[in-house]
Each structure stands twice: as structure tokens, then as C-alpha cells.
Design a protein around this motif. Structure first.
Motif, short mmCIF file in Angstrom:
data_model
loop_
_atom_site.label_atom_id
_atom_site.label_comp_id
_atom_site.label_asym_id
_atom_site.label_seq_id
_atom_site.Cartn_x
_atom_site.Cartn_y
_atom_site.Cartn_z
N PRO A 208 0.81 -1.23 0.00
CA PRO A 208 0.00 0.00 0.00
C PRO A 208 0.84 1.28 0.00
O PRO A 208 0.84 2.05 0.96
CB PRO A 208 -0.83 -0.13 1.28
CG PRO A 208 -0.03 -1.01 2.17
CD PRO A 208 0.73 -1.95 1.29
N THR A 209 1.55 1.51 -1.07
CA THR A 209 2.28 2.77 -1.23
C THR A 209 1.27 3.86 -1.61
O THR A 209 0.12 3.57 -1.95
CB THR A 209 3.32 2.65 -2.36
OG1 THR A 209 2.61 2.31 -3.56
CG2 THR A 209 4.35 1.60 -2.07
N THR B 98 1.31 11.80 -3.16
CA THR B 98 2.08 10.64 -3.63
C THR B 98 3.59 10.87 -3.66
O THR B 98 4.33 9.99 -4.06
CB THR B 98 1.62 10.22 -5.05
OG1 THR B 98 1.73 11.35 -5.90
CG2 THR B 98 0.21 9.70 -5.05
N SER B 99 4.04 12.06 -3.23
CA SER B 99 5.49 12.27 -3.25
C SER B 99 6.14 11.48 -2.10
O SER B 99 5.54 11.31 -1.04
CB SER B 99 5.83 13.75 -3.15
OG SER B 99 5.25 14.29 -2.01
N CYS B 100 7.35 11.03 -2.34
CA CYS B 100 8.08 10.20 -1.39
C CYS B 100 8.36 10.97 -0.09
O CYS B 100 8.78 12.12 -0.13
CB CYS B 100 9.38 9.73 -2.04
SG CYS B 100 10.52 8.94 -0.92
N SER B 101 8.14 10.31 1.05
CA SER B 101 8.32 10.99 2.34
C SER B 101 9.80 11.11 2.72
O SER B 101 10.14 11.83 3.66
CB SER B 101 7.58 10.23 3.44
OG SER B 101 8.09 8.91 3.51
N ASP C 188 6.09 4.78 -5.23
CA ASP C 188 5.63 3.43 -5.54
C ASP C 188 6.62 2.44 -4.93
O ASP C 188 7.62 2.85 -4.32
CB ASP C 188 5.46 3.22 -7.06
CG ASP C 188 6.74 3.42 -7.83
OD1 ASP C 188 7.83 3.36 -7.22
OD2 ASP C 188 6.68 3.65 -9.05
N SER C 189 6.35 1.14 -5.05
CA SER C 189 7.17 0.16 -4.33
C SER C 189 8.63 0.16 -4.83
O SER C 189 9.55 0.03 -4.03
CB SER C 189 6.57 -1.24 -4.41
OG SER C 189 6.34 -1.59 -5.74
N ASP C 190 8.83 0.31 -6.13
CA ASP C 190 10.21 0.32 -6.64
C ASP C 190 10.98 1.55 -6.14
O ASP C 190 12.16 1.48 -5.84
CB ASP C 190 10.21 0.31 -8.18
CG ASP C 190 9.84 -1.06 -8.72
OD1 ASP C 190 10.12 -2.05 -8.04
OD2 ASP C 190 9.27 -1.12 -9.82
N HIS C 191 10.27 2.68 -6.03
CA HIS C 191 10.97 3.89 -5.55
C HIS C 191 11.32 3.75 -4.08
O HIS C 191 12.47 3.92 -3.70
CB HIS C 191 10.09 5.13 -5.78
CG HIS C 191 10.74 6.38 -5.26
ND1 HIS C 191 11.68 7.08 -6.00
CD2 HIS C 191 10.66 7.01 -4.07
CE1 HIS C 191 12.12 8.10 -5.28
NE2 HIS C 191 11.52 8.08 -4.11
N ILE C 192 10.33 3.41 -3.27
CA ILE C 192 10.54 3.43 -1.82
C ILE C 192 11.52 2.33 -1.37
O ILE C 192 12.22 2.49 -0.37
CB ILE C 192 9.18 3.31 -1.08
CG1 ILE C 192 9.28 3.89 0.33
CG2 ILE C 192 8.66 1.91 -1.01
CD1 ILE C 192 9.27 5.35 0.39
N LEU C 193 11.59 1.24 -2.13
CA LEU C 193 12.43 0.11 -1.69
C LEU C 193 13.73 -0.05 -2.49
O LEU C 193 14.55 -0.90 -2.15
CB LEU C 193 11.62 -1.20 -1.77
CG LEU C 193 10.35 -1.26 -0.92
CD1 LEU C 193 9.62 -2.56 -1.16
CD2 LEU C 193 10.68 -1.10 0.56
N ALA C 194 13.91 0.73 -3.56
CA ALA C 194 15.13 0.53 -4.35
C ALA C 194 15.70 1.83 -4.91
O ALA C 194 16.89 2.10 -4.79
CB ALA C 194 14.84 -0.44 -5.50
N ASN C 195 14.87 2.64 -5.49
CA ASN C 195 15.34 3.72 -6.34
C ASN C 195 15.49 5.07 -5.66
O ASN C 195 16.13 5.98 -6.18
CB ASN C 195 14.35 3.84 -7.52
CG ASN C 195 14.99 4.47 -8.71
OD1 ASN C 195 16.19 4.63 -8.77
ND2 ASN C 195 14.16 4.88 -9.65
N CYS C 196 14.90 5.23 -4.49
CA CYS C 196 14.96 6.51 -3.76
C CYS C 196 16.40 6.74 -3.27
O CYS C 196 17.10 5.78 -2.91
CB CYS C 196 14.01 6.43 -2.58
SG CYS C 196 14.07 7.84 -1.48
#
Ligand SMILES: [Zn+2]
Length: 201
Positions: free
Chosen positions: A68-69, A83-86, A94-102
């Protein structure tokens, strides 16, 4: 009911998912995987006993982009959600951003890779991290340890994302990495077969 015929004798129920008529969770999971339009193969999520079931399920869902991103919740109809990353404020969560790409996640990932004696690496997707774990090492033991570390990494990033959003607790990447190391050490030492040694080593 028109297709139901009553005959003498005991009732019998058979599961259509398996050849022998027995129901198993793995048979159901295989069916779910086959019906999903995703690129995750069963090999990429290793259902290890060393890792708590809750975390394995999380990794499985994350690999399919089904956690649930903010972006996922917006797609499900929560249109007033930000929806911007915290962590970096820059990317869409999204899941790829929060868990890999951020950038925040990359810093944590690199700290964990350095802990393993490995060079820094760029992962764009959750799938890339799982593929790295899947292909790692020359032995089953090394591969298993890296898999546990990668699952601990994904869970740690998600756990601290939730703390940021819901408890207003922003943890420095260094301390996120430290908490991941502690979790992974605990799982390997107390859930797996045999010991991985003491903490210092
Ligand atoms: Zn970010």
C-alpha cells in the motif's frame, strides 16, 4: 444444483488444484502466480524458514508492486493522497521507488552492501534486489544469507517508511541500516539451522 447427483456412500471433497486432490498452500500460490501479470518467477522469492512469514509475504507482495504505497492507494481511489516520497520528496512513492530507487533507500542499500564487503550497486526495482539475492554466491549457504539480508533490507526500508509517515520519526540511513543488521543477525542466529557466530564476528 442441476449438475449434482446424489449417490450412496460417503461424501468426498477433492481439491482441483493438485493431482492427488489434496489442498496445499503452494498449489494455491502457484495458481495465483500464474494468473498475475507480473514478472516475478517463483525462484525470485525464496520462502526461507529463517525469515518470518510476515516478512516473506511482504517481500512477495512488494515484488508484485502490491504493497500500500501512496501511488497504489491513489490507483485504488484515494485521490486526495499525496504521492510524493516521504524521504526524498522528489519521487513518486511506488514500491520500486521506496524500496530501491529513492536516494534514501540507495544510501541504506549501500551501507548494507558495504557491511557484506561488496561494492555499491544501483538497483532500480525491487525485482533487481531479488535477482541479486537469487544469483549471489558460490554456495547454498552464501546465497541463503544474502537472501535473508535482502529481505531484511526491504522490510527495514518499509518499516522505517511507515515510522516516517505515521509516527513522524525520521531515522538517518545509518541507523536504518544498523536496525536491518540486527534483525538479519537475529533471524539467522535464532530461526535458521545452526549459528552464524557472535555479533562481533
Ligand atoms: Zn524518495
Amino acid at each position: 444444483m442441476g449438475n449434482t447427483f446424489l449417490t450412496p456412500g460417503h461424501d468426498n471433497i477433492a481439491c482441483l488444484l493438485s493431482n492427488d486432490g489434496r489442498y496445499t498452500v503452494s498449489a494455491l500460490r502457484t495458481l495465483i502466480d500464474s494468473r498475475q501479470n507480473v514478472t516475478v518467477t517463483p525462484n525470485q522469492v525464496n520462502w526461507l524458514r529463517s525469515v518470518p512469514s510476515k516478512i516473506l509475504c511482504f517481500v512477495w507482495r512488494a515484488a508484485m508492486g502490491r504493497i500500500p504505497t501512496a501511488v497504489a492507494l491513489r490507483k485504488r481511489g484515494m485521490t486526495d493522497i499525496i504521492t510524493s516520497c516521504s524521504a526524498c520528496i522528489d519521487g513518486e512513492e511506488d514500491s520500486d521507488h521506496i524500496l530501491a530507487n529513492c536516494n534514501f533507500s540507495r544510501e541504506v542499500i549501500n551501507l548494507i552492501l558495504q557491511w557484506c564487503g561488496l561494492n555499491n550497486k544501483v538497483f532500480l526495482k525491487v525485482e533487481d534486489i531479488l535477482a541479486h539475492a537469487h544469483a549471489f554466491g558460490n554456495s547454498k549457504n552464501m546465497n541463503k544469507r544474502m537472501t535473508v539480508i535482502c529481505y531484511g533490507l526491504l522490510w527495514g526500508l518499509w518499516h522505517h517508511r511507515n515510522a516516517r509517515l505515521f509516527k513522524n520519526a525520521f531515522t538517518h540511513p545509518y541507523f536504518v541500516a544498523e536496525s536491518i543488521k540486527v534483525n538479519v543477525y537475529f533471524w539467522l542466529n535464532h530461526r535458521g539451522k545452526g549459528s552464524v557466530g557472535d555479533w562481533e564476528n
